[in-house]
Structures are given as structure tokens and as C-alpha cells.
Design an enzyme around this catalytic site. Structure first.
Site, PDB file in Angstrom:
ATOM      1  N   SER A 134       0.847  -1.192   0.000  1.00 55.59           N
ATOM      2  CA  SER A 134       0.000   0.000   0.000  1.00 55.59           C
ATOM      3  C   SER A 134       0.877   1.234   0.000  1.00 55.59           C
ATOM      4  O   SER A 134       2.032   1.206   0.459  1.00 55.59           O
ATOM      5  CB  SER A 134      -0.887  -0.006   1.255  1.00 55.59           C
ATOM      6  OG  SER A 134      -1.478   1.258   1.470  1.00 55.59           O
ATOM      7  N   TYR A 147      -1.095   0.387  10.624  1.00 61.05           N
ATOM      8  CA  TYR A 147      -1.190  -0.071   9.229  1.00 61.05           C
ATOM      9  C   TYR A 147       0.043   0.356   8.431  1.00 61.05           C
ATOM     10  O   TYR A 147       0.630  -0.448   7.697  1.00 61.05           O
ATOM     11  CB  TYR A 147      -2.458   0.485   8.589  1.00 61.05           C
ATOM     12  CG  TYR A 147      -2.700   0.003   7.173  1.00 61.05           C
ATOM     13  CD1 TYR A 147      -3.040  -1.328   6.934  1.00 61.05           C
ATOM     14  CD2 TYR A 147      -2.592   0.867   6.085  1.00 61.05           C
ATOM     15  CE1 TYR A 147      -3.265  -1.789   5.639  1.00 61.05           C
ATOM     16  CE2 TYR A 147      -2.824   0.416   4.795  1.00 61.05           C
ATOM     17  CZ  TYR A 147      -3.156  -0.903   4.581  1.00 61.05           C
ATOM     18  OH  TYR A 147      -3.376  -1.352   3.291  1.00 61.05           O
TER      19      TYR A 147
END
Length: 206
Positions: A134, A147
Site C-alpha cells: 500500500s 497499518y
């Protein structure tokens, strides 16, 4: 007479214990969740290169039997599982259990998959291991600490694995799909119009 029962051993001693075993057993209670998850012990056994005797129905049996017995190798491993965790708490207030869960799913699970699937990928003429990352790995948004940390760690893990296989037929790759119209994206960005996002099918059309 052919079975030796030993007392529990520490994690540091597990490698030696597995190396001395003729086969490994994975026997779990018939719980519903074991039909859709992978107990860590199965990956440890596979990574040690020992025969695995499974007394578990569901996904685990299918993965082991279909891949090892039927094909004897693995050509492509696509690793896509991931969670965002809590995206509304500053990093210094992140809960320990939430942080650990994000790291377990996004990093540790992928490391275990590398350990387990590497022998099968080496049996292929062109083994490929693909991991979904990501932009959060480098673009650190406020409150997305766990995250972002996990994706940065995943990228370091995969780049290391790729470097270690420069002289082999295995290639490890990172895929950053960008924002997609998924359930995880909807949960993390509830005010976003999903119609403005590409779908997973747009990324990988059939």
C-alpha cells in the site's frame, strides 16, 4: 513403541525438535474457524520439511493435498490478506492488542507463508511470490500508524526475500493497487464515494 512423548519445548528449541521428528501431527478440535484459517503449527511443519499428518478438515487439508500431492510444486503465491486496524487513534495511544493484530496479519503471516511456501516455489521453474502492499508504507497518514508500520515492514520483508533469491528462479514482487472499491476501503474511509474508485476487476480483469 515407535512414539516418543516429550515434555513441552521452548520456541528456541523447536527447530531441533522438528529436525529430529519423522513426521508432524496437526490435530485440532473440530471448531468452525479451523476450516477457514491456517494454524501456525502447519506452516512451521511445512517449513521444516517434515511430512505432515493432518486431522483437520477444510482449507488446510485442501491446500496441502492439492499443492503437494497433486502438483508437487507451487508456481505462483498471491498473498493479499490484510487489515487496517484502528485508524482513529494516534500512534502513542494505539492499543497493544490492536497493534499486534495488525502486525500479525500484515507481516508475520506473510513471513510464515514465505517460510512454508519457499520449498514449493523452488520446485517450480519460475516460482513467483506476489504480496499486496500500500502507499501507506511510505505515505504515513495521521492515525494510520499500525497499518503504515505493517506495510513498511512487509515491503522490507519482501525486498529482502527478493534479494536473497536473485540467483534463483524465484521472483518476489510487491503490488500496490492503489485505492480500490473494497470492503476494507469502505470501512476505513466511510465518507468516500465508492463510485469514484476502481474495482478489483479493473486492476486485474479476467
Amino acid at each position: 513403541k515407535n512414539i516418543l512423548f516429550l515434555p513441552p519445548v521452548s520456541k528456541n528449541e523447536m527447530a531441533a525438535a522438528l529436525a529430529g521428528a519423522d513426521a508432524c501431527l496437526a490435530i485440532l478440535k473440530p471448531l468452525e474457524e479451523y476450516k477457514t484459517t491456517y494454524p501456525n503449527k502447519v506452516f512451521d511443519y511445512m517449513a521444516a520439511g517434515r511430512p505432515v499428518v493432518l486431522a483437520i478438515d477444510g482449507v488446510i487439508r485442501a491446500v496441502v493435498e492439492a499443492t503437494v500431492a497433486a502438483y508437487g510444486r507451487l508456481d505462483i503465491a498471491f498473498n493479499n490478506a490484510g487489515i487496517t486496524g484502528n485508524t482513529s487513534t494516534p500512534i502513542h495511544e494505539a492499543g497493544e492488542s490492536d497493534f499486534e493484530q495488525v502486525m500479525d496479519v500484515n507481516v508475520t503471516a506473510n513471513w510464515r507463508l514465505i517460510r512454508s511456501l519457499d520449498p514449493l516455489l523452488r520446485m517450480s521453474d519460475a516460482g513467483r511470490a506476489i504480496f499486496v502492499s500500500s502507499g501507506a508504507a511510505s505515505k504515513c497518514r495521521p492515525y494510520w500508524g499500525p497499518y503504515s508500520v505493517s506495510k513498511a515492514a512487509l515491503e522490507a520483508l519482501v525486498r529482502t526475500y527478493a534479494a536473497e533469491n536473485e540467483t534463483t528462479a524465484i521472483r518476489a514482487m510487491l503490488l500496490n493497487p492503489g485505492p480500490l472499491r473494497t470492503g476494507m476501503r469502505r470501512s476505513a474511509m466511510p465518507g468516500e464515494d465508492p463510485e469514484t474508485l476502481r474495482t478489483p476487476e479493473d486492476l486485474a480483469p479476467h
